[in-house]
Design a protein around this motif. Sequence first.
Motif, PDB file in Angstrom:
ATOM      1  N   ALA A  29       0.599  -1.324   0.088  1.00 55.80           N
ATOM      2  CA  ALA A  29       0.161  -0.058   0.030  1.00 55.80           C
ATOM      3  C   ALA A  29       0.742   1.325   0.121  1.00 55.80           C
ATOM      4  O   ALA A  29       0.585   2.197  -0.459  1.00 55.80           O
ATOM      5  CB  ALA A  29      -1.008   0.083   1.296  1.00 55.80           C
ATOM      6  N   THR A  30       2.031   1.310   0.677  1.00 54.61           N
ATOM      7  CA  THR A  30       2.736   2.472   0.710  1.00 54.61           C
ATOM      8  C   THR A  30       3.538   2.671  -0.649  1.00 54.61           C
ATOM      9  O   THR A  30       3.883   3.749  -1.076  1.00 54.61           O
ATOM     10  CB  THR A  30       4.007   1.964   1.727  1.00 54.61           C
ATOM     11  OG1 THR A  30       3.468   1.631   2.968  1.00 54.61           O
ATOM     12  CG2 THR A  30       5.021   3.349   1.735  1.00 54.61           C
ATOM     13  N   LEU A  31       3.653   1.711  -1.488  1.00 48.57           N
ATOM     14  CA  LEU A  31       4.151   1.673  -2.847  1.00 48.57           C
ATOM     15  C   LEU A  31       3.302   1.970  -3.887  1.00 48.57           C
ATOM     16  O   LEU A  31       3.300   2.752  -4.698  1.00 48.57           O
ATOM     17  CB  LEU A  31       4.922   0.634  -3.422  1.00 48.57           C
ATOM     18  CG  LEU A  31       6.199   0.159  -2.447  1.00 48.57           C
ATOM     19  CD1 LEU A  31       6.452  -1.067  -2.975  1.00 48.57           C
ATOM     20  CD2 LEU A  31       7.282   1.100  -2.584  1.00 48.57           C
ATOM     21  N   ILE A  32       2.110   1.486  -3.806  1.00 51.32           N
ATOM     22  CA  ILE A  32       1.071   1.734  -4.757  1.00 51.32           C
ATOM     23  C   ILE A  32      -0.077   2.829  -4.502  1.00 51.32           C
ATOM     24  O   ILE A  32      -0.219   3.764  -5.378  1.00 51.32           O
ATOM     25  CB  ILE A  32       0.266   0.205  -4.753  1.00 51.32           C
ATOM     26  CG1 ILE A  32       1.012  -0.804  -5.272  1.00 51.32           C
ATOM     27  CG2 ILE A  32      -1.073   0.368  -5.653  1.00 51.32           C
ATOM     28  CD1 ILE A  32       0.331  -2.165  -5.242  1.00 51.32           C
ATOM     29  N   VAL A  33      -0.410   3.142  -3.399  1.00 50.87           N
ATOM     30  CA  VAL A  33      -1.334   4.435  -2.998  1.00 50.87           C
ATOM     31  C   VAL A  33      -0.842   5.517  -3.606  1.00 50.87           C
ATOM     32  O   VAL A  33      -1.637   6.215  -4.337  1.00 50.87           O
ATOM     33  CB  VAL A  33      -1.768   4.148  -1.807  1.00 50.87           C
ATOM     34  CG1 VAL A  33      -2.448   5.676  -1.236  1.00 50.87           C
ATOM     35  CG2 VAL A  33      -2.424   3.168  -1.259  1.00 50.87           C
ATOM     36  N   PRO A  34       0.556   5.938  -3.404  1.00 48.82           N
ATOM     37  CA  PRO A  34       1.000   7.312  -3.757  1.00 48.82           C
ATOM     38  C   PRO A  34       1.061   7.385  -5.284  1.00 48.82           C
ATOM     39  O   PRO A  34       0.526   8.259  -5.869  1.00 48.82           O
ATOM     40  CB  PRO A  34       2.322   7.240  -3.368  1.00 48.82           C
ATOM     41  CG  PRO A  34       2.344   6.605  -2.074  1.00 48.82           C
ATOM     42  CD  PRO A  34       1.455   5.515  -2.483  1.00 48.82           C
ATOM     43  N   LEU A  35       1.255   6.262  -5.957  1.00 50.11           N
ATOM     44  CA  LEU A  35       1.420   6.184  -7.392  1.00 50.11           C
ATOM     45  C   LEU A  35      -0.118   6.299  -8.058  1.00 50.11           C
ATOM     46  O   LEU A  35      -0.304   7.025  -9.072  1.00 50.11           O
ATOM     47  CB  LEU A  35       1.946   4.963  -7.985  1.00 50.11           C
ATOM     48  CG  LEU A  35       3.463   4.651  -7.753  1.00 50.11           C
ATOM     49  CD1 LEU A  35       3.887   3.386  -8.162  1.00 50.11           C
ATOM     50  CD2 LEU A  35       4.141   5.775  -8.326  1.00 50.11           C
ATOM     51  N   PHE A  36      -0.962   5.717  -7.292  1.00 50.01           N
ATOM     52  CA  PHE A  36      -2.506   5.927  -7.862  1.00 50.01           C
ATOM     53  C   PHE A  36      -2.986   7.415  -7.426  1.00 50.01           C
ATOM     54  O   PHE A  36      -3.724   7.831  -8.421  1.00 50.01           O
ATOM     55  CB  PHE A  36      -3.380   4.968  -7.117  1.00 50.01           C
ATOM     56  CG  PHE A  36      -4.664   5.092  -7.174  1.00 50.01           C
ATOM     57  CD1 PHE A  36      -5.281   4.598  -8.464  1.00 50.01           C
ATOM     58  CD2 PHE A  36      -5.668   5.592  -6.240  1.00 50.01           C
ATOM     59  CE1 PHE A  36      -6.738   4.575  -8.547  1.00 50.01           C
ATOM     60  CE2 PHE A  36      -7.085   5.669  -6.544  1.00 50.01           C
ATOM     61  CZ  PHE A  36      -7.454   5.423  -7.910  1.00 50.01           C
ATOM     62  N   ILE A  37      -2.688   7.747  -6.554  1.00 50.81           N
ATOM     63  CA  ILE A  37      -3.058   9.287  -6.171  1.00 50.81           C
ATOM     64  C   ILE A  37      -2.440  10.167  -7.260  1.00 50.81           C
ATOM     65  O   ILE A  37      -3.145  10.924  -7.788  1.00 50.81           O
ATOM     66  CB  ILE A  37      -2.824   9.481  -4.864  1.00 50.81           C
ATOM     67  CG1 ILE A  37      -3.590   8.711  -3.814  1.00 50.81           C
ATOM     68  CG2 ILE A  37      -2.813  11.018  -4.513  1.00 50.81           C
ATOM     69  CD1 ILE A  37      -3.239   9.115  -2.428  1.00 50.81           C
ATOM     70  N   ILE A  38      -1.172  10.200  -7.359  1.00 49.20           N
ATOM     71  CA  ILE A  38      -0.633  10.985  -8.495  1.00 49.20           C
ATOM     72  C   ILE A  38      -1.197  10.898  -9.903  1.00 49.20           C
ATOM     73  O   ILE A  38      -1.497  11.954 -10.597  1.00 49.20           O
ATOM     74  CB  ILE A  38       0.835  10.769  -8.679  1.00 49.20           C
ATOM     75  CG1 ILE A  38       1.737  11.072  -7.271  1.00 49.20           C
ATOM     76  CG2 ILE A  38       1.420  11.366  -9.713  1.00 49.20           C
ATOM     77  CD1 ILE A  38       3.105  10.837  -6.971  1.00 49.20           C
ATOM     78  N   SER A  39      -1.274   9.589 -10.267  1.00 51.18           N
ATOM     79  CA  SER A  39      -2.020   9.423 -11.554  1.00 51.18           C
ATOM     80  C   SER A  39      -3.330   9.915 -11.724  1.00 51.18           C
ATOM     81  O   SER A  39      -3.982  10.300 -12.617  1.00 51.18           O
ATOM     82  CB  SER A  39      -2.043   8.052 -12.081  1.00 51.18           C
ATOM     83  OG  SER A  39      -2.759   7.213 -11.155  1.00 51.18           O
ATOM     84  N   HIS A  40      -4.131   9.738 -10.529  1.00 52.67           N
ATOM     85  CA  HIS A  40      -5.578   9.983 -10.610  1.00 52.67           C
ATOM     86  C   HIS A  40      -5.606  11.644 -10.585  1.00 52.67           C
ATOM     87  O   HIS A  40      -6.601  12.135 -11.214  1.00 52.67           O
ATOM     88  CB  HIS A  40      -6.329   9.713  -9.284  1.00 52.67           C
ATOM     89  CG  HIS A  40      -8.048   9.951  -9.318  1.00 52.67           C
ATOM     90  ND1 HIS A  40      -8.170  11.034  -8.697  1.00 52.67           N
ATOM     91  CD2 HIS A  40      -8.861   9.236  -9.758  1.00 52.67           C
ATOM     92  CE1 HIS A  40      -9.577  11.044  -8.772  1.00 52.67           C
ATOM     93  NE2 HIS A  40      -9.719   9.911  -9.421  1.00 52.67           N
TER      94      HIS A  40
END
Length: 62
Positions: A29-40
């Motif tokens: 979650a620490t790795l994936i959530v920031p990438l999802f937020i940035i892309s969103h």
Amino acid sequence: MNSNSQSAKPPDTYSQRLADILGTTIALATLIVPLFIISHFSSPDVQHHQEFLTYYLARGRK
């Protein structure tokens, strides 16, 4: 006391397994959530070139 003897209580493998799963979930979650937020929240209208801004400075007369 014999150092080769096992303790009377076996290690709690369920809690260790649960801790491993929870740790892995937090790490992912620490790795994936920031990438999802940035892309969103990133702008879809990304300009591939930047306009150059030219500033003219006024020269003072001596």
